[in-house]
Scaffold this motif. Structure first.
Motif, PDB file in Angstrom:
ATOM      1  N   GLY A  19      -3.889  -4.907  -0.156  1.00  0.00           N
ATOM      2  CA  GLY A  19      -2.969  -4.012  -0.821  1.00  0.00           C
ATOM      3  C   GLY A  19      -3.662  -2.997  -1.748  1.00  0.00           C
ATOM      4  O   GLY A  19      -4.867  -2.977  -1.882  1.00  0.00           O
ATOM      5  N   ARG A  58      -6.662   3.508  -2.191  1.00  0.00           N
ATOM      6  CA  ARG A  58      -6.529   4.768  -1.442  1.00  0.00           C
ATOM      7  C   ARG A  58      -5.595   5.730  -2.165  1.00  0.00           C
ATOM      8  O   ARG A  58      -5.289   6.807  -1.637  1.00  0.00           O
ATOM      9  CB  ARG A  58      -5.985   4.524  -0.022  1.00  0.00           C
ATOM     10  CG  ARG A  58      -7.063   4.327   0.999  1.00  0.00           C
ATOM     11  CD  ARG A  58      -6.673   4.798   2.400  1.00  0.00           C
ATOM     12  NE  ARG A  58      -7.344   6.051   2.742  1.00  0.00           N
ATOM     13  CZ  ARG A  58      -7.238   6.676   3.908  1.00  0.00           C
ATOM     14  NH1 ARG A  58      -6.492   6.160   4.865  1.00  0.00           N
ATOM     15  NH2 ARG A  58      -7.861   7.820   4.144  1.00  0.00           N
ATOM     16  N   ILE A  72       0.035   3.745   1.898  1.00  0.00           N
ATOM     17  CA  ILE A  72      -0.054   4.109   3.315  1.00  0.00           C
ATOM     18  C   ILE A  72      -0.455   2.842   4.057  1.00  0.00           C
ATOM     19  O   ILE A  72      -1.121   1.977   3.475  1.00  0.00           O
ATOM     20  CB  ILE A  72      -1.125   5.204   3.551  1.00  0.00           C
ATOM     21  CG1 ILE A  72      -1.210   5.561   5.037  1.00  0.00           C
ATOM     22  CG2 ILE A  72      -2.485   4.802   3.016  1.00  0.00           C
ATOM     23  CD1 ILE A  72      -2.206   6.662   5.372  1.00  0.00           C
ATOM     24  N   TYR A  73      -0.054   2.739   5.301  1.00  0.00           N
ATOM     25  CA  TYR A  73      -0.548   1.643   6.142  1.00  0.00           C
ATOM     26  C   TYR A  73      -1.455   2.275   7.194  1.00  0.00           C
ATOM     27  O   TYR A  73      -0.983   2.949   8.113  1.00  0.00           O
ATOM     28  CB  TYR A  73       0.625   0.834   6.704  1.00  0.00           C
ATOM     29  CG  TYR A  73       1.307   0.122   5.554  1.00  0.00           C
ATOM     30  CD1 TYR A  73       0.715  -0.988   4.969  1.00  0.00           C
ATOM     31  CD2 TYR A  73       2.459   0.642   4.968  1.00  0.00           C
ATOM     32  CE1 TYR A  73       1.269  -1.598   3.845  1.00  0.00           C
ATOM     33  CE2 TYR A  73       3.026   0.035   3.858  1.00  0.00           C
ATOM     34  CZ  TYR A  73       2.421  -1.086   3.304  1.00  0.00           C
ATOM     35  OH  TYR A  73       2.951  -1.674   2.178  1.00  0.00           O
ATOM     36  N   CYS A  74      -2.767   2.098   6.973  1.00  0.00           N
ATOM     37  CA  CYS A  74      -3.772   2.836   7.750  1.00  0.00           C
ATOM     38  C   CYS A  74      -3.936   2.204   9.127  1.00  0.00           C
ATOM     39  O   CYS A  74      -3.885   0.980   9.270  1.00  0.00           O
ATOM     40  CB  CYS A  74      -5.113   2.799   7.029  1.00  0.00           C
ATOM     41  SG  CYS A  74      -4.998   3.323   5.310  1.00  0.00           S
ATOM     42  N   HIS A  85     -11.177   5.916  -0.834  1.00  0.00           N
ATOM     43  CA  HIS A  85     -11.341   5.822   0.617  1.00  0.00           C
ATOM     44  C   HIS A  85     -10.867   7.120   1.278  1.00  0.00           C
ATOM     45  O   HIS A  85      -9.798   7.171   1.869  1.00  0.00           O
ATOM     46  CB  HIS A  85     -10.538   4.580   1.054  1.00  0.00           C
ATOM     47  CG  HIS A  85     -10.516   4.288   2.515  1.00  0.00           C
ATOM     48  ND1 HIS A  85     -10.017   3.123   3.015  1.00  0.00           N
ATOM     49  CD2 HIS A  85     -10.897   4.991   3.598  1.00  0.00           C
ATOM     50  CE1 HIS A  85     -10.095   3.123   4.330  1.00  0.00           C
ATOM     51  NE2 HIS A  85     -10.619   4.258   4.700  1.00  0.00           N
ATOM     52  N   CYS A 122      -6.816  -0.474   9.249  1.00  0.00           N
ATOM     53  CA  CYS A 122      -6.934  -1.443   8.148  1.00  0.00           C
ATOM     54  C   CYS A 122      -7.462  -2.800   8.622  1.00  0.00           C
ATOM     55  O   CYS A 122      -6.926  -3.390   9.557  1.00  0.00           O
ATOM     56  CB  CYS A 122      -5.569  -1.635   7.492  1.00  0.00           C
ATOM     57  SG  CYS A 122      -5.646  -2.815   6.134  1.00  0.00           S
ATOM     58  N   VAL A 132      -1.326  -7.014   4.467  1.00  0.00           N
ATOM     59  CA  VAL A 132      -0.630  -5.964   3.718  1.00  0.00           C
ATOM     60  C   VAL A 132       0.756  -5.682   4.280  1.00  0.00           C
ATOM     61  O   VAL A 132       1.002  -5.826   5.481  1.00  0.00           O
ATOM     62  CB  VAL A 132      -1.445  -4.639   3.658  1.00  0.00           C
ATOM     63  CG1 VAL A 132      -2.757  -4.874   2.954  1.00  0.00           C
ATOM     64  CG2 VAL A 132      -1.664  -4.053   5.041  1.00  0.00           C
ATOM     65  N   CYS A 179       0.855  -1.189   0.000  1.00  0.00           N
ATOM     66  CA  CYS A 179       0.000   0.000   0.000  1.00  0.00           C
ATOM     67  C   CYS A 179       0.890   1.237   0.000  1.00  0.00           C
ATOM     68  O   CYS A 179       2.070   1.163   0.366  1.00  0.00           O
ATOM     69  CB  CYS A 179      -0.873   0.036   1.248  1.00  0.00           C
ATOM     70  SG  CYS A 179      -2.056  -1.317   1.323  1.00  0.00           S
TER      71      CYS A 179
HETATM   72  S1  SF4 Z   1      -7.029   0.393   4.438  1.00  0.00           S
HETATM   73 FE1  SF4 Z   1      -6.448   0.007   2.310  1.00  0.00          FE
HETATM   74  S2  SF4 Z   1      -4.773   1.466   1.885  1.00  0.00           S
HETATM   75 FE2  SF4 Z   1      -5.025   1.347   4.110  1.00  0.00          FE
HETATM   76  S3  SF4 Z   1      -3.539  -0.231   4.736  1.00  0.00           S
HETATM   77 FE3  SF4 Z   1      -5.484  -1.275   4.443  1.00  0.00          FE
HETATM   78  S4  SF4 Z   1      -5.461  -2.033   2.324  1.00  0.00           S
HETATM   79 FE4  SF4 Z   1      -3.826  -0.475   2.547  1.00  0.00          FE
END
Ligand code: SF4
Length: 386
Positions: free
Chosen positions: A163, A194, A120-122, A222, A125, A131, A118
């Motif tokens: 991802g 994202r 970003i790593y939210c 998102h 998540c 991921v 990704c």
């Molecule tokens: S919410 Fe989406 S962009 Fe954010 S870490 Fe998870 S898979 Fe990646």
């Protein structure tokens, strides 16, 4: 890193943004961290990924730990705790995994996990178990996924996710989309990403020229807060929409980040000005380490009560609980329907007025022409024996 120090052509290079991802090690040098943030970063190794693009980081309010962008990047100490009921696979996806890169939970659609990386790593998540690992989707796994979809004729809709698929090179995406398009029963292709939020420079002319070859193609992005609706994000979404790609938004309700009527209205109205249609608002999934980010269901419903009727219906997303264990999305919301009787349905308006809607005299809703129009077709779903 100050964007003013980076030449614009470098800053606007999406590969440079990914190569210069800001990691957990960088954050203490870039922010005056709170004790809670320091505890979160100390707990991160081995538990969860931290990382974002320099672009998204440039939106952080360095003066406030409550900044909605900062809250999505920087973990708090509470992320290391596992609350009762929290799961590493909250949506039960691993039980619907006929081949490693496919999740098949619903009758007519599948999720294709094209990549585990990704931009970003939210912090919230729900796929954090998958991921940012060291095992990206292999060519053999992709081929097995194409094979599964090709021999599963009830699949009409493929959602490419991960991802974040838009971190892949354009040529590789073109290959994946082309393989899916070659399967006659795949009617639509969607992508969950994202990237318009955190790496908007990735949406360039070359990418949209490729994507538009694969219509009908949809993007679900998102955005979680109006602060993310920057000129760069607007340009990215405009490019997609101008290429005939409908863009929807799937927001996640995050406590203390966007969990107010005011903040949610601003996000939803702002999305419409970008021609991005609010689609889902997710009640936070019960993924490990996110209890502190979840609102109560009652709070979520109160927020929806402050939306419906007060802002245009086009801005209203479906509020859903993605049911733990894999039962699927369950819509929830305020109770507008109070009672159904033979003569009337009793409803409540958004302003609280109680109104009676007269029922029609005849109630048989059979469509006689269905037998003609759908002659010879198999039943639509397993409730009809299909
Ligand atoms: S919410 Fe989406 S962009 Fe954010 S870490 Fe998870 S898979 Fe990646």
């Amino acid at each position: 890193m100050d964007p003013r120090d980076i030449p614009p052509e470098t800053w606007n290079d999406w590969r440079w943004q990914l190569r210069h991802s800001i990691t957990a090690d960088d954050l203490p040098h870039l922010l005056d961290l709170t004790a809670d943030e320091r505890a979160g970063l100390a707990a991160a190794p081995g538990l969860f990924r931290v990382g974002t693009t320099p672009y998204y980081f440039s939106l952080v309010d360095r003066a406030s730990p409550h900044c909605p962008v900062r809250r999505q990047i920087v973990p708090w100490g509470a992320e290391a705790r596992v609350a009762p009921g929290e799961l590493s696979d909250p949506l039960g996806e691993d039980a619907h995994n006929p081949t490693p890169a496919i999740i098949h939970k619903y009758p007519d659609r599948v999720l294709l996990l094209a990549v585990d990386r990704c931009a970003i790593y939210c912090r919230h998540c729900n796929r954090r178990r998958l991921v940012g690992g060291d095992e990206p989707t292999t060519r053999a796994e992709l081929e097995a996924a194409f094979d599964y979809i090709a021999r599963t004729r009830r699949v009409r809709d493929v959602l490419i996710s991960g991802g974040d698929p838009l971190t892949l090179a354009t040529g590789k995406l073109d290959y994946i989309l082309g393989r899916l398009r070659a399967i006659p029963h795949v009617e639509i292709i969607r992508m969950g990403t994202r990237v318009p939020v955190v790496l908007p420079m990735r949406i360039d002319d070359e990418l949209v020229a490729m994507l538009r070859k694969h219509h009908p193609f949809f993007v679900n992005t998102h955005f979680n807060h109006a602060k993310e609706l920057t000129p760069e994000a607007r340009r990215a979404c405009a490019k997609l929409v101008d290429a005939g790609i409908p863009v929807g938004n799937q927001a996640v309700l995050l406590r203390g980040v966007n969990s107010s009527v005011r903040s949610m209205r601003a996000l939803l109205r702002g999305l419409l000005t970008m021609r991005v249609r609010p689609y889902y608002l997710f009640q936070g999934d019960t993924v490990v380490g996110t209890d502190h980010l979840r609102t109560g269901v009652d709070t979520a419903i109160e927020i929806m009560d402050g939306l419906r009727g007060w802002i245009t219906g086009m801005a209203i997303p479906h509020l859903v609980i993605d049911a733990p264990g894999g039962a699927g999305k369950v819509p929830i919301g305020p109770r507008y329907l109070q009672e159904i009787r033979d003569d009337v349905a009793v409803v409540r308006s958004y302003r609280g007025q109680i109104v009676e809607y007269p029922q029609p005299a005849e109630r048989d809703a059979t469509v006689p022409y269905d037998d003609v129009f759908f002659a010879g077709e198999p039943p639509d779903d397993d409730r009809e024996g299909g």
